[in-house]
Write an enzyme that holds these catalytic residues in place. Structure first.
Site, PDB file in Angstrom:
ATOM      1  N   HIS A 199     -14.186 -22.099  34.717  1.00 23.73           N
ATOM      2  CA  HIS A 199     -14.944 -20.724  35.147  1.00 23.73           C
ATOM      3  C   HIS A 199     -16.398 -20.800  34.836  1.00 23.73           C
ATOM      4  CE1 HIS A 199     -11.048 -18.215  35.320  1.00 23.73           C
ATOM      5  NE2 HIS A 199     -11.160 -18.784  36.445  1.00 23.73           N
TER       6      HIS A 199
ATOM      7  N   HIS B 169      -3.100 -19.264  46.005  1.00 27.88           N
ATOM      8  CA  HIS B 169      -4.188 -18.674  45.314  1.00 27.88           C
ATOM      9  C   HIS B 169      -5.503 -18.871  46.015  1.00 27.88           C
ATOM     10  CE1 HIS B 169      -6.542 -17.092  42.164  1.00 27.88           C
ATOM     11  NE2 HIS B 169      -6.636 -17.789  41.082  1.00 27.88           N
TER      12      HIS B 169
ATOM     13  N   GLU C  44      -8.751 -18.973  44.677  1.00 26.62           N
ATOM     14  CA  GLU C  44      -9.746 -19.500  43.669  1.00 26.62           C
ATOM     15  C   GLU C  44      -9.961 -21.200  43.883  1.00 26.62           C
ATOM     16  OE1 GLU C  44      -9.400 -18.423  39.632  1.00 26.62           O
ATOM     17  OE2 GLU C  44     -11.491 -18.647  39.077  1.00 26.62           O
TER      18      GLU C  44
ATOM     19  N   HIS D 230      -3.616 -14.043  38.148  1.00 25.26           N
ATOM     20  CA  HIS D 230      -4.607 -13.112  37.881  1.00 25.26           C
ATOM     21  C   HIS D 230      -5.842 -12.816  38.722  1.00 25.26           C
ATOM     22  CE1 HIS D 230      -8.092 -16.387  37.330  1.00 25.26           C
ATOM     23  NE2 HIS D 230      -7.290 -16.994  38.111  1.00 25.26           N
TER      24      HIS D 230
ATOM     25  N   TYR E 186      -4.887 -20.181  27.213  1.00 25.98           N
ATOM     26  CA  TYR E 186      -4.869 -19.830  28.469  1.00 25.98           C
ATOM     27  C   TYR E 186      -4.317 -18.489  28.893  1.00 25.98           C
ATOM     28  CZ  TYR E 186      -4.379 -20.661  33.696  1.00 25.98           C
ATOM     29  OH  TYR E 186      -4.723 -20.619  34.945  1.00 25.98           O
TER      30      TYR E 186
HETATM   31 FE1  FEO Z   1      -6.585 -22.033  38.618  1.00 21.60          FE
HETATM   32 FE2  FEO Z   1      -7.103 -18.671  39.331  1.00 21.60          FE
HETATM   33  O1  FEO Z   1      -7.433 -20.454  39.544  1.00 21.60           O
END
Ligand code: FEO
Length: 396
Positions: free
Chosen positions: A23, A79, A81, A147, A194
Site C-alpha cells: 500500500h 478483487h 486491487e 476490504h 494483517y
Molecule cells: Fe491484496 Fe486488497 O489487495
C-alpha cells in the site's frame, strides 16, 4: 512455475521475498509476501486472480509455459486491487475476449484503474455459480468491504476449496506455500498484523460474513488466500481466529506509545509501565517510541491491548507531529472497547494532554481521568501520578 494444490488446481502466483512495504509505504513487510493466483484445469480452464503489475511479465510468461493462453475459458477477478489485477492488462492484450467474472463493484474498480470498459465482464453476486465441467462448479460469495466494496470469494465444489482472496491472508513469504509448513510464531503474528492494520475497521462485517459463510454449510478442505500461506491443515482455524479477532479482541496487555524531545516524556512512559507491572504482574506491558518503531507493528500491539497510554510533549502549542500522524492512523483503524491515558511534558503553554485526550476520544478510546502533565523535567510528584494512571488503566 505451477504448483499443484489439489487434483486439477494449481498455484501460479508470485512469492515476493524482496517486498518491504505494501500500500505504498503504509504497511511494513518484514518477512516477504506473495500474490497468490490459481489455475483450475477441469473441462474448463479457469484463472483465479493474477499478480501485481511489476511481476506481470513473468506471470504471463510462466502461464504461457504451462498452457496455451487461448485455453483459458475465463478469469475470476475476486478483487480489483492492483496486487491481484495488475497482470490483467498484459494478459488481455493476448486474450482480449476472455470473460472476467467479478462483482459489479469490481467492474467499476477495474475500469477505473485500467480504462478498458470493453473487457468482457460477467457480473456475479453471492450465490451465482458457473459449471466448469467434471461435475464441478464455482460458487461466488461477495465479501463487500472485506476490504474493498468489490471483494469476493470463490468456492470450488468437490475439491472444497475456498479462494478467499485477501481475507485470511498475511504478508508473509513461505516457499512451501502452506500454513502447516510455516514458522507458527511468524505466521500468527503476520496474520494478526494483517487483520489489525487492514481488516479491523471492518470487524462488524467480518463477523457477519463468517456467519453467512458458515450458514452456507459448504465443506471447506482448503482456504486458498491471495497473500501468504494456504490453509489446508484444519483450515477453519483461521476462520475461528478471525471470528475471535472481530469481536473487539483484547488480551491482558497495556501498550504505551510516546515520542519525546528531551527524554522527559520518555521517562514518564517508563514510569507508567513500571507501575502497571507493580500493580498487575500478569499484565503484559509494551513501550514504544513512535518515531523509532514501526507503526504497523505498534498497531498490532494496540490491537492486542485492553488499554493504551499515549504521550507527547507540547510543541508549538500542539503535540509532536510524529504522535499526531500516529493518532490519525489509530483513528482510521477503529479500535473499540479500549481504555486510554495521556501524559507528557511541557515548558510553557502545555496543550499536549488536552489535545491527546481529544484525539484519543475521537479515535474511539475511553480516556481515563488521571493523567501526567509535567512542567519541564519530571520530579518525584510527577512520577507519583503514574500510579493513578496505572490503576485507572487496570480498572483498580
Ligand atoms: Fe491484496 Fe486488497 O489487495
Amino acid at each position: 512455475m505451477k504448483r499443484k494444490i489439489k487434483n486439477n488446481v494449481y498455484w501460479v502466483g508470485y512469492i515476493d521475498w524482496e517486498l518491504k512495504t505494501f500500500h505504498g509505504d503504509d504497511y511494513s513487510v518484514n518477512h516477504g509476501s506473495s500474490q497468490n493466483a490459481y489455475l483450475i484445469r477441469e473441462e474448463k480452464t479457469v484463472l483465479i486472480d493474477t499478480v501485481w503489475k511489476p511481476h506481470s511479465e513473468e506471470f504471463v510468461k510462466n502461464l504461457e509455459s504451462e498452457i496455451n493462453l487461448n485455453e483459458i475459458d475465463f478469469i475470476v477477478a475476486n478483487h480489483g486491487e492492483i496486487d491481484h489485477s495488475g497482470a490483467l492488462p498484459l494478459l488481455l492484450e493476448k486474450i482480449p475476449d476472455v470473460p472476467i467474472y467479478c462483482t459489479a463493484n469490481c467492474v467499476k474498480s477495474l475500469v477505473g484503474q485500467y480504462h478498458h470498459p470493453e473487457w468482457n465482464f460477467k457480473v456475479v453476486k453471492t450465490g451465482d455459480s458457473v459449471d466448469i465441467g467434471n461435475g464441478k462448479k464455482l460458487i461466488f460469495v461477495e465479501m463487500r468491504m472485506l476490504h474493498w466494496p468489490d471483494s469476493m470469494a470463490t468456492y470450488l465444489t468437490h475439491d472444497n476449496i475456498l479462494f478467499s482472496n485477501d481475507a485470511f491472508g498475511q504478508h508473509f513469504a513461505v516457499e512451501e506455500l502452506y500454513a502447516d509448513k510455516a514458522d507458527p510464531c511468524l505466521l500468527w503474528y503476520e496474520a494478526m498484523k494483517y487483520y489489525a492494520n487492514i481488516l479491523n475497521p471492518f470487524s462488524p462485517l467480518v463477523k457477519k460474513k463468517i456467519d453467512e459463510i458458515i450458514s452456507l454449510n459448504l465443506p471447506i478442505d482448503i482456504i486458498a488466500t491471495s497473500h501468504g500461506c494456504i490453509w489446508r491443515d484444519n483450515p477453519l482455524q483461521i476462520v475461528n481466529k478471525y471470528y475471535e479477532w472481530s469481536k473487539d479482541y483484547q488480551e491482558n496487555q497495556i501498550t504505551i506509545a510516546y515520542d519525546t524531545m528531551w527524554e522527559g516524556t520518555m521517562k514518564l512512559a517508563h514510569k507508567i509501565g513500571e507501575e502497571i507491572t507493580k500493580l498487575s504482574p500478569d499484565t503484559t506491558v509494551k513501550i514504544f517510541n513512535i518515531s523509532k518503531f514501526d507503526k504497523n507493528d505498534i498497531m498490532t500491539e494496540v490491537f492486542k491491548s485492553k488499554a493504551i497510554a499515549v504521550g507527547s510533549p507540547t510543541v508549538g502549542g500542539d503535540i509532536l507531529s510524529s504522535v499526531g500522524g500516529w493518532l490519525d492512523f489509530l483513528k482510521e483503524l477503529k479500535f473499540k472497547n479500549k481504555k486510554a491515558a495521556v501524559f507528557g511534558c511541557y515548558g510553557w503553554s502545555g496543550e499536549n494532554t488536552k489535545i491527546l485526550r481529544e484525539r484519543l476520544q475521537k479515535a474511539g478510546f475511553s480516556v481515563v481521568e488521571p493523567e501526567i502533565k509535567c512542567n519541564w523535567n519530571p520530579r518525584l510528584e510527577d512520577f507519583k501520578k503514574a500510579e493513578d494512571v496505572a490503576k485507572a488503566l487496570l480498572g483498580l
